[in-house]
Write a protein that holds these residues in place. Structure first.
Motif, PDB file in Angstrom:
ATOM      1  N   ALA A  55       0.548   6.354  11.821  1.00 37.08           N
ATOM      2  CA  ALA A  55       1.712   7.249  11.866  1.00 37.08           C
ATOM      3  C   ALA A  55       1.627   8.220  13.041  1.00 37.08           C
ATOM      4  O   ALA A  55       0.572   8.789  13.331  1.00 37.08           O
ATOM      5  N   GLY A  56       2.755   8.400  13.690  1.00 34.87           N
ATOM      6  CA  GLY A  56       2.885   9.316  14.812  1.00 34.87           C
ATOM      7  C   GLY A  56       4.118   8.936  15.602  1.00 34.87           C
ATOM      8  O   GLY A  56       4.397   7.746  15.810  1.00 34.87           O
ATOM      9  N   ALA A  57       4.881   9.944  16.010  1.00 38.11           N
ATOM     10  CA  ALA A  57       6.093   9.690  16.782  1.00 38.11           C
ATOM     11  C   ALA A  57       5.706   9.147  18.167  1.00 38.11           C
ATOM     12  O   ALA A  57       4.611   9.414  18.654  1.00 38.11           O
ATOM     13  N   PRO A  58       6.580   8.346  18.802  1.00 32.84           N
ATOM     14  CA  PRO A  58       7.973   8.101  18.408  1.00 32.84           C
ATOM     15  C   PRO A  58       8.185   6.916  17.477  1.00 32.84           C
ATOM     16  O   PRO A  58       9.281   6.731  16.971  1.00 32.84           O
ATOM     17  N   GLN A  59       7.163   6.093  17.249  1.00 29.67           N
ATOM     18  CA  GLN A  59       7.395   4.853  16.516  1.00 29.67           C
ATOM     19  C   GLN A  59       7.324   5.015  15.005  1.00 29.67           C
ATOM     20  O   GLN A  59       8.097   4.402  14.274  1.00 29.67           O
ATOM     21  N   VAL A  60       6.366   5.800  14.512  1.00 29.10           N
ATOM     22  CA  VAL A  60       6.204   5.968  13.063  1.00 29.10           C
ATOM     23  C   VAL A  60       6.186   7.459  12.747  1.00 29.10           C
ATOM     24  O   VAL A  60       5.146   8.043  12.424  1.00 29.10           O
ATOM     25  N   GLY A  61       7.365   8.077  12.877  1.00 27.65           N
ATOM     26  CA  GLY A  61       7.505   9.485  12.537  1.00 27.65           C
ATOM     27  C   GLY A  61       7.734   9.673  11.054  1.00 27.65           C
ATOM     28  O   GLY A  61       7.677   8.725  10.257  1.00 27.65           O
ATOM     29  N   PHE A  62       8.009  10.918  10.656  1.00 26.03           N
ATOM     30  CA  PHE A  62       8.170  11.218   9.228  1.00 26.03           C
ATOM     31  C   PHE A  62       9.331  10.447   8.596  1.00 26.03           C
ATOM     32  O   PHE A  62       9.228   9.972   7.468  1.00 26.03           O
ATOM     33  N   ASP A  63      10.441  10.311   9.307  1.00 27.77           N
ATOM     34  CA  ASP A  63      11.569   9.568   8.748  1.00 27.77           C
ATOM     35  C   ASP A  63      11.189   8.113   8.486  1.00 27.77           C
ATOM     36  O   ASP A  63      11.590   7.525   7.476  1.00 27.77           O
ATOM     37  N   ARG A  64      10.417   7.549   9.393  1.00 30.00           N
ATOM     38  CA  ARG A  64       9.957   6.164   9.231  1.00 30.00           C
ATOM     39  C   ARG A  64       9.021   6.048   8.027  1.00 30.00           C
ATOM     40  O   ARG A  64       9.123   5.108   7.243  1.00 30.00           O
ATOM     41  N   VAL A  65       8.118   7.005   7.878  1.00 29.68           N
ATOM     42  CA  VAL A  65       7.210   6.994   6.728  1.00 29.68           C
ATOM     43  C   VAL A  65       8.002   7.097   5.426  1.00 29.68           C
ATOM     44  O   VAL A  65       7.730   6.373   4.453  1.00 29.68           O
ATOM     45  N   ASP A  66       8.986   7.975   5.394  1.00 25.37           N
ATOM     46  CA  ASP A  66       9.814   8.117   4.193  1.00 25.37           C
ATOM     47  C   ASP A  66      10.546   6.811   3.870  1.00 25.37           C
ATOM     48  O   ASP A  66      10.681   6.432   2.702  1.00 25.37           O
ATOM     49  N   GLN A  67      11.024   6.128   4.901  1.00 29.75           N
ATOM     50  CA  GLN A  67      11.685   4.842   4.704  1.00 29.75           C
ATOM     51  C   GLN A  67      10.720   3.820   4.100  1.00 29.75           C
ATOM     52  O   GLN A  67      11.075   3.076   3.177  1.00 29.75           O
ATOM     53  N   ILE A  68       9.508   3.793   4.616  1.00 30.98           N
ATOM     54  CA  ILE A  68       8.504   2.838   4.125  1.00 30.98           C
ATOM     55  C   ILE A  68       8.159   3.123   2.672  1.00 30.98           C
ATOM     56  O   ILE A  68       8.051   2.207   1.842  1.00 30.98           O
ATOM     57  N   VAL A  69       7.997   4.396   2.331  1.00 28.62           N
ATOM     58  CA  VAL A  69       7.688   4.769   0.948  1.00 28.62           C
ATOM     59  C   VAL A  69       8.819   4.345   0.013  1.00 28.62           C
ATOM     60  O   VAL A  69       8.582   3.759  -1.053  1.00 28.62           O
ATOM     61  N   ALA A  70      10.052   4.618   0.405  1.00 27.63           N
ATOM     62  CA  ALA A  70      11.195   4.279  -0.441  1.00 27.63           C
ATOM     63  C   ALA A  70      11.310   2.779  -0.647  1.00 27.63           C
ATOM     64  O   ALA A  70      11.542   2.304  -1.772  1.00 27.63           O
ATOM     65  N   ARG A  71      11.125   1.994   0.419  1.00 28.41           N
ATOM     66  CA  ARG A  71      11.239   0.546   0.289  1.00 28.41           C
ATOM     67  C   ARG A  71      10.090  -0.034  -0.525  1.00 28.41           C
ATOM     68  O   ARG A  71      10.263  -0.992  -1.277  1.00 28.41           O
ATOM     69  N   THR A  72       8.920   0.556  -0.405  1.00 30.15           N
ATOM     70  CA  THR A  72       7.780   0.094  -1.205  1.00 30.15           C
ATOM     71  C   THR A  72       8.018   0.368  -2.681  1.00 30.15           C
ATOM     72  O   THR A  72       7.782  -0.492  -3.540  1.00 30.15           O
ATOM     73  N   ASN A  73       8.494   1.563  -3.004  1.00 31.23           N
ATOM     74  CA  ASN A  73       8.772   1.906  -4.397  1.00 31.23           C
ATOM     75  C   ASN A  73       9.834   0.994  -5.004  1.00 31.23           C
ATOM     76  O   ASN A  73       9.782   0.657  -6.192  1.00 31.23           O
TER      77      ASN A  73
END
Length: 300
Positions: free
Chosen positions: A60-78
């Motif tokens: 994780a780290g911008a620009p590729q895996v920022g907080f919005d991206r992490v949140d997206q990954i968490v939501a899709r995993t759940n």
């Protein structure tokens, strides 16, 4: 060839190169995300069907895996409603192209939102150890990423195994195989496969092993039904099922996907982020889902 035809060809090549660069450095690693499913049938699987969601190499780290991206990954995993969510290490990006590092505590606070019917568990990867300078000086843990995961309620398995009674399955986690820089060069692992296996009873229940690097797979005993790994990122560049560079002494043998050898199963996740170079081409960032069941059972 006419001059006009040459110019058209040159412009076409330049445009194709620009598109490939844009796709490989931005579109695929920063915008694409897929759920990759593997269904595994085993004659010796005595437990109920099991559905596992795996997140590997978040980096994780911008620009590729920022907080919005992490949140997206968490939501899709759940949304996958898995029995287990397993995190396979390498949580923060450390390549020189990170524009905005992500604080460890802030990252783990977001990962704490992961949900699964029977729990979320983790292991550490090589970058988690390389980034912890105090642990490097000690030559051992504790590790800052491990402590941060535990602080948000995600159990980290470090050469540990335990039985999840509700699933009738053992879960084991090896410590990293490339953890500590040795004086004079080289790397020393903190993994202890014999000690981990000694914690598993000979009760016939299947064993799922988490190991960040897949290179341990030839040493995994037949007692383990399924080994889950990351680390390779599928080579980050993969064309027609082949990767030119794979961070494994076995090359493409364990680069990506489902491998079955001598009756044992390994799944290597392509992971989410990037290491060293921020490029992905032909290895779309993925949430990996493994559905494992007996040969006479329905899928999980």
């Amino acid at each position: 060839m006419t001059r006009r035809g040459f110019i058209k060809g040159l412009l076409g090549a330049i445009l194709a190169g620009l598109f490939a660069a844009t796709y490989g450095f931005f579109i695929e690693p920063a915008l694409c995300l897929r759920v990759k499913k593997w269904r595994i049938k085993r004659d010796d699987w005595t437990a109920p069907p099991l559905k596992i969601a795996v997140l590997a190499d978040l980096h994780a780290g911008a620009p590729q895996v920022g907080f919005d991206r992490v949140d997206q990954i968490v939501a899709r995993t759940n949304a996958l409603d898995a029995d287990l969510v397993l995190l396979l290490g390498d949580y923060a990006a450390s390549h020189p192209f990170v524009s905005e590092p992500i604080a460890i505590d802030a990252l783990m606070a977001r990962l704490s939102g992961l949900q699964a019917k029977h729990g979320v568990y983790a292991i550490l990867g090589n970058h988690d150890w390389w980034d912890d300078h105090a642990a490097q000086r000690r030559g051992q843990g504790p590790n800052i990423y491990g402590e941060a995961l535990e602080a948000v309620g995600i159990r980290v398995l470090s050469n540990q195994a335990f039985k999840i009674d509700a699933l009738g399955t053992w879960l084991a986690g090896l410590e990293d195989q490339l953890a500590i820089f040795k004086r004079g060069g080289g790397l020393r692992g903190l993994d202890d496969l014999p000690a981990t296996m000694s914690q598993i009873a000979d009760d016939g229940a299947p064993v799922v092993m988490m190991a960040h690097e897949p290179d341990i797979f030839p040493q995994i005993p037949a007692r383990v039904a399924l080994t889950l790994s990351g680390h390779t990122h599928g080579g980050q560049v993969r064309l027609f099922g082949w990767s030119p560079i794979v961070p494994s002494r076995f090359g493409n043998r364990f680069a990506y996907g489902h491998v079955r050898e001598e009756g044992r199963d390994l799944v290597v996740s392509g992971g989410i982020g990037c290491s060293r170079l921020p490029v992905r081409f032909g290895v779309v960032p993925e949430i990996t889902v493994i559905e494992v069941s007996g040969s006479d059972q329905p899928n999980a």
